[in-house]
Design an enzyme around this catalytic site. Structure first.
Site, PDB file in Angstrom:
ATOM      1  N   THR A  14       0.815  -1.219   0.000  1.00 56.76           N
ATOM      2  CA  THR A  14       0.000   0.000   0.000  1.00 56.76           C
ATOM      3  C   THR A  14       0.848   1.268   0.000  1.00 56.76           C
ATOM      4  OG1 THR A  14      -0.203  -0.075   2.407  1.00 56.76           O
ATOM      5  CG2 THR A  14      -1.993  -1.089   1.124  1.00 56.76           C
ATOM      6  N   SER A  16       3.882   3.894  -1.681  1.00 54.79           N
ATOM      7  CA  SER A  16       3.931   4.578  -2.976  1.00 54.79           C
ATOM      8  C   SER A  16       4.388   3.642  -4.090  1.00 54.79           C
ATOM      9  CB  SER A  16       4.824   5.816  -2.899  1.00 54.79           C
ATOM     10  OG  SER A  16       6.114   5.466  -2.441  1.00 54.79           O
ATOM     11  N   SER A  39       0.338  -5.547   3.556  1.00 53.39           N
ATOM     12  CA  SER A  39       0.811  -4.406   4.348  1.00 53.39           C
ATOM     13  C   SER A  39       0.158  -4.476   5.714  1.00 53.39           C
ATOM     14  CB  SER A  39       0.490  -3.067   3.672  1.00 53.39           C
ATOM     15  OG  SER A  39      -0.884  -2.792   3.754  1.00 53.39           O
ATOM     16  N   GLU A  42      -4.298  -1.150   7.829  1.00 53.32           N
ATOM     17  CA  GLU A  42      -5.703  -1.439   7.525  1.00 53.32           C
ATOM     18  C   GLU A  42      -6.359  -0.317   6.736  1.00 53.32           C
ATOM     19  OE1 GLU A  42      -9.920  -1.992   9.977  1.00 53.32           O
ATOM     20  OE2 GLU A  42      -8.050  -1.627  11.062  1.00 53.32           O
ATOM     21  N   LYS A  44      -4.967   2.017   4.827  1.00 56.98           N
ATOM     22  CA  LYS A  44      -4.407   2.101   3.476  1.00 56.98           C
ATOM     23  C   LYS A  44      -4.923   0.958   2.605  1.00 56.98           C
ATOM     24  CE  LYS A  44      -0.102   4.613   4.174  1.00 56.98           C
ATOM     25  NZ  LYS A  44       1.357   4.546   3.962  1.00 56.98           N
ATOM     26  N   ASP A  66       2.599  -8.084   8.599  1.00 58.02           N
ATOM     27  CA  ASP A  66       3.808  -7.308   8.869  1.00 58.02           C
ATOM     28  C   ASP A  66       5.007  -8.203   8.599  1.00 58.02           C
ATOM     29  OD1 ASP A  66       5.941  -5.882  10.098  1.00 58.02           O
ATOM     30  OD2 ASP A  66       4.551  -4.976  11.529  1.00 58.02           O
ATOM     31  N   VAL A  67       5.986  -7.708   7.870  1.00 58.49           N
ATOM     32  CA  VAL A  67       7.170  -8.520   7.577  1.00 58.49           C
ATOM     33  C   VAL A  67       7.912  -8.918   8.844  1.00 58.49           C
ATOM     34  CG1 VAL A  67       7.480  -7.666   5.219  1.00 58.49           C
ATOM     35  CG2 VAL A  67       8.629  -6.495   7.122  1.00 58.49           C
ATOM     36  N   LYS A 132      20.652   5.247  -0.569  1.00 57.69           N
ATOM     37  CA  LYS A 132      21.205   5.504   0.759  1.00 57.69           C
ATOM     38  C   LYS A 132      21.956   4.291   1.328  1.00 57.69           C
ATOM     39  CE  LYS A 132      17.927   9.136   1.886  1.00 57.69           C
ATOM     40  NZ  LYS A 132      17.541   9.358   0.494  1.00 57.69           N
ATOM     41  N   TYR A 140      18.974   4.289   8.482  1.00 62.59           N
ATOM     42  CA  TYR A 140      18.173   3.774   7.382  1.00 62.59           C
ATOM     43  C   TYR A 140      19.059   3.159   6.309  1.00 62.59           C
ATOM     44  CZ  TYR A 140      15.474   3.732   3.079  1.00 62.59           C
ATOM     45  OH  TYR A 140      14.901   3.355   1.885  1.00 62.59           O
TER      46      TYR A 140
END
Length: 170
Positions: A14, A16, A39, A42, A44, A66-67, A132, A140
């Site tokens: 869900t 981008s 995802s 809920e 989204k 959730d992963v 990154k 991150y």
């Protein structure tokens, strides 16, 4: 690539990129067996299901998960041919303030995707990375670099399984 009668699962479906991929598959591969949007959001998922309703797109499935939850991921990967791993905690300031959550999602979540894919006999896993991850200067980037290395190393763990793991940076 021909995706006729194939099942594709998108983690972070869900987000981008998940939305963009869904639009791509809907427009270019309407003969999929299943497109699973995984995802943890809920709201989204509900919003996305209004845009891509099951009436108009019967091959789309919405799967809350959730992963970071290996057992749930294993269930989601059942009879899936391809996984696109787009789930990540990606906002640098939030990751810096919540490092343990970033590690759980971006590293442990990546390992869970690998383990579940190996167990479910998925054919191909494509993990999305970021610029990154090159010479990371923040948490991150460091977690995404670690994730990248886990996915590439998974090709050494597969034994005789035909599964392949790839990483792409956009």
């Amino acid at each position: 690539m021909n995706f006729k009668d194939k099942s594709i699962l998108i983690t972070g479906g869900t987000g981008s990129l998940g939305n963009a991929l869904t639009e791509y598959f809907v427009k270019n591969h309407p003969n999929l067996n299943r497109l699973i949007i995984l995802s943890r959001g809920e709201q989204k998922q509900y919003s996305m299901s209004l845009k891509y309703s099951s009436d108009k797109y019967p091959f789309i499935r919405y799967f809350i998960g959730d992963v970071r939850d290996l057992e749930r991921i294993k269930r989601a990967f059942n009879e899936v041919d391809y996984v696109i791993h787009a789930a990540a905690m990606k906002h640098v300031p939030i990751a810096e303030y919540n490092p343990d959550e970033c590690i759980k999602t971006n590293i442990i979540g990546a390992q869970n995707v690998i383990s579940a894919a190996l167990d479910a006999n998925v054919k191909k896993v494509i993990a999305l990375s970021t610029d990154k991850a090159c010479s990371p200067s923040n948490l991150y980037g460091a977690t995404k670099l670690t994730s990248d290395k886990l996915f590439i190393a998974a090709n050494n763990l597969k034994g005789k399984s035909p599964i392949s793991f790839s990483v792409v940076r956009y």
